[in-house]
Design a protein around this motif. Structure first.
Motif, PDB file in Angstrom:
ATOM      1  N   MET A 233       6.613   6.603  -6.910  1.00 12.46           N
ATOM      2  CA  MET A 233       6.587   5.461  -7.823  1.00 12.46           C
ATOM      3  C   MET A 233       6.463   4.141  -7.077  1.00 12.46           C
ATOM      4  N   ARG A 234       6.832   4.115  -5.805  1.00 12.16           N
ATOM      5  CA  ARG A 234       6.667   2.903  -5.002  1.00 12.16           C
ATOM      6  C   ARG A 234       5.179   2.519  -4.898  1.00 12.16           C
ATOM      7  N   TRP A 235       4.300   3.497  -4.990  1.00 14.17           N
ATOM      8  CA  TRP A 235       2.858   3.253  -4.849  1.00 14.17           C
ATOM      9  C   TRP A 235       2.139   3.179  -6.190  1.00 14.17           C
ATOM     10  N   TRP A 236       2.839   3.419  -7.279  1.00  9.19           N
ATOM     11  CA  TRP A 236       2.217   3.350  -8.604  1.00  9.19           C
ATOM     12  C   TRP A 236       1.853   1.891  -8.867  1.00  9.19           C
ATOM     13  N   PRO A 237       0.578   1.585  -9.134  1.00  9.71           N
ATOM     14  CA  PRO A 237       0.130   0.179  -9.211  1.00  9.71           C
ATOM     15  C   PRO A 237       0.957  -0.744 -10.107  1.00  9.71           C
ATOM     16  N   PRO A 238       1.347  -0.357 -11.330  1.00  8.58           N
ATOM     17  CA  PRO A 238       2.141  -1.306 -12.130  1.00  8.58           C
ATOM     18  C   PRO A 238       3.486  -1.650 -11.492  1.00  8.58           C
ATOM     19  N   PHE A 239       4.094  -0.701 -10.797  1.00  8.34           N
ATOM     20  CA  PHE A 239       5.373  -0.972 -10.141  1.00  8.34           C
ATOM     21  C   PHE A 239       5.169  -1.712  -8.828  1.00  8.34           C
ATOM     22  N   ARG A 240       4.163  -1.329  -8.070  1.00  7.56           N
ATOM     23  CA  ARG A 240       3.914  -1.964  -6.770  1.00  7.56           C
ATOM     24  C   ARG A 240       3.639  -3.454  -6.935  1.00  7.56           C
ATOM     25  N   ALA A 241       2.766  -3.802  -7.864  1.00 10.12           N
ATOM     26  CA  ALA A 241       2.396  -5.206  -8.055  1.00 10.12           C
ATOM     27  C   ALA A 241       3.578  -6.046  -8.554  1.00 10.12           C
ATOM     28  N   ALA A 242       4.448  -5.433  -9.338  1.00 11.55           N
ATOM     29  CA  ALA A 242       5.573  -6.177  -9.907  1.00 11.55           C
ATOM     30  C   ALA A 242       6.798  -6.192  -9.000  1.00 11.55           C
ATOM     31  N   GLY A 243       6.745  -5.492  -7.879  1.00 11.59           N
ATOM     32  CA  GLY A 243       7.893  -5.462  -6.980  1.00 11.59           C
ATOM     33  C   GLY A 243       9.015  -4.560  -7.471  1.00 11.59           C
ATOM     34  N   ILE A 244       8.669  -3.571  -8.286  1.00  4.64           N
ATOM     35  CA  ILE A 244       9.658  -2.650  -8.842  1.00  4.64           C
ATOM     36  C   ILE A 244       9.848  -1.477  -7.886  1.00  4.64           C
ATOM     37  N   ARG A 245      11.098  -1.146  -7.612  1.00  5.68           N
ATOM     38  CA  ARG A 245      11.443  -0.022  -6.747  1.00  5.68           C
ATOM     39  C   ARG A 245      12.417   0.887  -7.485  1.00  5.68           C
ATOM     40  N   VAL A 246      12.334   2.166  -7.194  1.00  4.52           N
ATOM     41  CA  VAL A 246      13.233   3.157  -7.788  1.00  4.52           C
ATOM     42  C   VAL A 246      14.053   3.746  -6.646  1.00  4.52           C
ATOM     43  N   PRO A 247      15.218   3.162  -6.347  1.00  7.01           N
ATOM     44  CA  PRO A 247      16.003   3.662  -5.225  1.00  7.01           C
ATOM     45  C   PRO A 247      16.689   4.994  -5.494  1.00  7.01           C
ATOM     46  N   HIS A 248      16.846   5.375  -6.776  1.00  6.64           N
ATOM     47  CA  HIS A 248      17.593   6.604  -7.036  1.00  6.64           C
ATOM     48  C   HIS A 248      17.227   7.229  -8.373  1.00  6.64           C
ATOM     49  N   ILE A 249      16.978   8.534  -8.337  1.00  7.06           N
ATOM     50  CA  ILE A 249      16.949   9.387  -9.523  1.00  7.06           C
ATOM     51  C   ILE A 249      17.832  10.569  -9.168  1.00  7.06           C
TER      52      ILE A 249
END
Length: 168
Positions: A15-31
């Motif tokens: 998800m770090r490389w998924w374009p909508p998240f990457r451009a917005a600076g969104i990170r998923v540190p934990h699932i």
């Protein structure tokens, strides 16, 4: 490889490389390994600032968008269909820095959905989450409604040798 078969740890990395998240600076540190929880963070940066220099509302919603459906889908298992149905967001205060959201899906809620869909009916459960600033103050309230139902069994057609279509 289907994303449904990816482990939670790998999904965080992907998800770090998924374009909508990457451009917005969104990170998923934990699932969580059992798909019962997730934690998401969004840094305030030049690509997600609005006209006023605070977090862009669309990015605040984006950081919450896929998680309830993913958690419910994986907790219920492969015999279910899960889709987003509706969403609401209420902006409470400007996001002037990094923001966070935590999702927690308990077993009681999963069982409630299983009971509601046991006879083939659909369920339309609502889920809530809170986007918070680093100091713990509320930035936005997000509600998501999911469409959930058990998959319908597929009918197996008996095959007849040499026959390729119903007209033959």
């Amino acid at each position: 490889m289907a994303l449904r078969s990816v482990s939670p740890r790998w999904l965080c990395r992907l998800m770090r490389w998924w374009p909508p998240f990457r451009a917005a600076g969104i990170r998923v540190p934990h699932i969580a390994d059992d798909w019962s929880a997730a934690r998401v963070r969004m840094r305030l940066g030049r690509l997600n600032r609005n006209y006023f220099g605070t977090q862009f509302g669309g990015s605040l919603y984006s950081m919450c968008d896929p998680f309830w459906a993913m958690l419910v889908l994986h907790r219920l298992g492969p015999g279910y269909v899960v889709w987003d149905k509706a969403a609401e967001i209420e902006y409470v205060a400007p996001g002037r820095g990094d923001v966070f959201v935590e999702f927690a899906l308990d077993e009681e809620r999963v069982e409630e959905i299983r009971r509601a869909t046991a006879d083939g009916d659909k369920a339309l459960p609502w889920f809530d989450c809170v986007v918070r600033a680093e100091d713990g103050s509320t930035v936005a309230l997000v509600r998501k409604q999911l469409y959930v139902r058990r998959k319908r069994p597929t009918a197996v057609q008996p095959s007849q040798p040499g026959r390729t279509s119903p007209d033959s």
